[in-house]
Design an enzyme around this catalytic site. Structure first.
Site, PDB file in Angstrom:
ATOM      1  N   GLU A  98      -4.539 -18.235  -2.148  1.00  0.00           N
ATOM      2  CA  GLU A  98      -4.599 -18.042  -0.690  1.00  0.00           C
ATOM      3  C   GLU A  98      -3.174 -17.966  -0.140  1.00  0.00           C
ATOM      4  OE1 GLU A  98      -5.724 -17.066   1.919  1.00  0.00           O
ATOM      5  OE2 GLU A  98      -6.901 -18.517   3.056  1.00  0.00           O
ATOM      6  N   ASP A  99      -3.008 -17.287   0.990  1.00  0.00           N
ATOM      7  CA  ASP A  99      -1.666 -17.140   1.557  1.00  0.00           C
ATOM      8  C   ASP A  99      -1.170 -18.432   2.202  1.00  0.00           C
ATOM      9  OD1 ASP A  99      -3.488 -16.977   3.678  1.00  0.00           O
ATOM     10  OD2 ASP A  99      -2.649 -15.148   4.540  1.00  0.00           O
ATOM     11  N   ASP A 102      -3.691 -23.724   6.915  1.00  0.00           N
ATOM     12  CA  ASP A 102      -3.283 -24.049   8.278  1.00  0.00           C
ATOM     13  C   ASP A 102      -4.189 -25.191   8.762  1.00  0.00           C
ATOM     14  OD1 ASP A 102      -2.008 -23.679  10.762  1.00  0.00           O
ATOM     15  OD2 ASP A 102      -3.405 -22.121  11.386  1.00  0.00           O
ATOM     16  N   PHE A 151       4.234 -19.699  13.653  1.00  0.00           N
ATOM     17  CA  PHE A 151       3.439 -18.576  13.161  1.00  0.00           C
ATOM     18  C   PHE A 151       4.329 -17.669  12.332  1.00  0.00           C
ATOM     19  CE2 PHE A 151       0.989 -14.716  13.079  1.00  0.00           C
ATOM     20  CZ  PHE A 151      -0.279 -15.216  12.839  1.00  0.00           C
ATOM     21  N   ARG A 164       2.613  -7.055   7.251  1.00  0.00           N
ATOM     22  CA  ARG A 164       2.253  -7.487   5.894  1.00  0.00           C
ATOM     23  C   ARG A 164       3.229  -6.962   4.846  1.00  0.00           C
ATOM     24  NH1 ARG A 164      -2.988  -9.735   6.138  1.00  0.00           N
ATOM     25  NH2 ARG A 164      -4.409  -8.761   7.596  1.00  0.00           N
TER      26      ARG A 164
HETATM   27  P1  IMP Z   1      -7.026 -21.992   8.366  1.00  0.00           P
HETATM   28  O1  IMP Z   1      -8.494 -21.747   8.171  1.00  0.00           O
HETATM   29  O2  IMP Z   1      -6.723 -22.450   9.759  1.00  0.00           O
HETATM   30  O3  IMP Z   1      -6.408 -22.899   7.315  1.00  0.00           O
HETATM   31  O4  IMP Z   1      -6.308 -20.608   8.342  1.00  0.00           O
HETATM   32  C1  IMP Z   1      -6.142 -19.880   7.248  1.00  0.00           C
HETATM   33  C2  IMP Z   1      -5.965 -18.425   7.608  1.00  0.00           C
HETATM   34  O5  IMP Z   1      -5.377 -18.220   8.911  1.00  0.00           O
HETATM   35  C3  IMP Z   1      -4.986 -17.854   6.628  1.00  0.00           C
HETATM   36  O6  IMP Z   1      -5.664 -17.322   5.519  1.00  0.00           O
HETATM   37  C4  IMP Z   1      -4.282 -16.802   7.435  1.00  0.00           C
HETATM   38  O7  IMP Z   1      -4.960 -15.572   7.332  1.00  0.00           O
HETATM   39  C5  IMP Z   1      -4.348 -17.275   8.860  1.00  0.00           C
HETATM   40  N1  IMP Z   1      -3.066 -17.909   9.287  1.00  0.00           N
HETATM   41  C6  IMP Z   1      -2.852 -19.214   9.537  1.00  0.00           C
HETATM   42  N2  IMP Z   1      -1.578 -19.434   9.902  1.00  0.00           N
HETATM   43  C7  IMP Z   1      -0.969 -18.226   9.860  1.00  0.00           C
HETATM   44  C8  IMP Z   1       0.381 -17.791  10.117  1.00  0.00           C
HETATM   45  O8  IMP Z   1       1.297 -18.542  10.473  1.00  0.00           O
HETATM   46  N3  IMP Z   1       0.604 -16.460   9.970  1.00  0.00           N
HETATM   47  C9  IMP Z   1      -0.358 -15.569   9.582  1.00  0.00           C
HETATM   48  N4  IMP Z   1      -1.616 -15.940   9.330  1.00  0.00           N
HETATM   49  C10 IMP Z   1      -1.929 -17.249   9.472  1.00  0.00           C
HETATM   50 MG    MG Z   2      -4.876 -13.395   8.641  1.00  0.00          MG
END
Ligand code: IMP
Ligand code: MG
Length: 173
Positions: A98-99, A102, A151, A164
């Site tokens: 996963e990238d 958050d 962000f 990207r």
């Molecule tokens: P989570 O479910 O809140 O943990 O968010 C995960 C997803 O939100 C990641 O797979 C990203 O696609 C997106 N995301 C969260 N923070 C960022 C950021 O700082 N930049 C770009 N995408 C983000």
């Molecule tokens: Mg995204």
């Protein structure tokens, strides 16, 4: 906004160095084992590509895509699978790629549904972690970098589907 507005947080060199370390660590923990990598689209596609090229030993790969409703910079936590895997996970040693973690809601959801498919082991590799924003605790065995609550874009990560392509991780102003 243009890419020139993006300030560099992690250079391409820093990313590559850390990713090679992660690959070595993942292999050290699973010597000789065929590892099945699952790339979470779209954000993790470049991380997956570099991580796999740094992996030694047997590996296979599959892709899934999720989406979460919300604004461009903040997810609602309502996660939906929009592309499923091509093959099953029964008895396999799976690494989710996963990238960024958050709030943790996306990974929590994914770990739940993938664990239910009966893998022998299930671990997660995440390039970035923003612990300040965690809403739910989630296990991530391999983390590339822990970052502040900003962000970020680039190296697969987007703002409204843009940026990207940047070879580095940067922050929007
Ligand atoms: P989570 O479910 O809140 O943990 O968010 C995960 C997803 O939100 C990641 O797979 C990203 O696609 C997106 N995301 C969260 N923070 C960022 C950021 O700082 N930049 C770009 N995408 C983000
Ligand atoms: Mg995204």
């Amino acid at each position: 906004m243009t890419p020139t507005d993006v300030s560099i947080l992690l250079t391409s060199d820093a990313l590559q160095t850390r990713i090679r370390e992660l690959a070595a660590e993942i292999r050290r923990d699973a010597p000789g084992v065929e590892l099945h990598f699952i790339c979470v689209l779209k954000g993790a596609f470049l991380f997956l590509a570099d991580l796999l090229r740094a992996m030694k030993g047997p590996v296979t790969v599959d892709f899934l895509a999720v989406t979460s409703y919300g604004t461009a910079t903040s997810s609602s936590g309502e996660v939906r699978l929009v592309k499923d895997l091509d093959t099953g996970l029964q008895g396999r040693d799976v690494i989710i790629v996963e990238d960024i973690v958050d709030t943790g809601l996306t990974l929590h959801y994914l770990q739940d549904i993938l664990r239910a498919r009966g893998p022998r082991s299930l671990k997660t590799a995440c390039l970035l972690s923003k612990p300040a924003r965690r809403k739910i605790s989630v296990d991530v065995e391999y983390i590339g970098f822990t970052i502040e609550d900003r962000f970020v874009v680039g190296y697969g990560l987007d703002y409204d589907e843009r940026y990207r392509n940047l070879p580095f991780i940067g922050a929007l102003p």
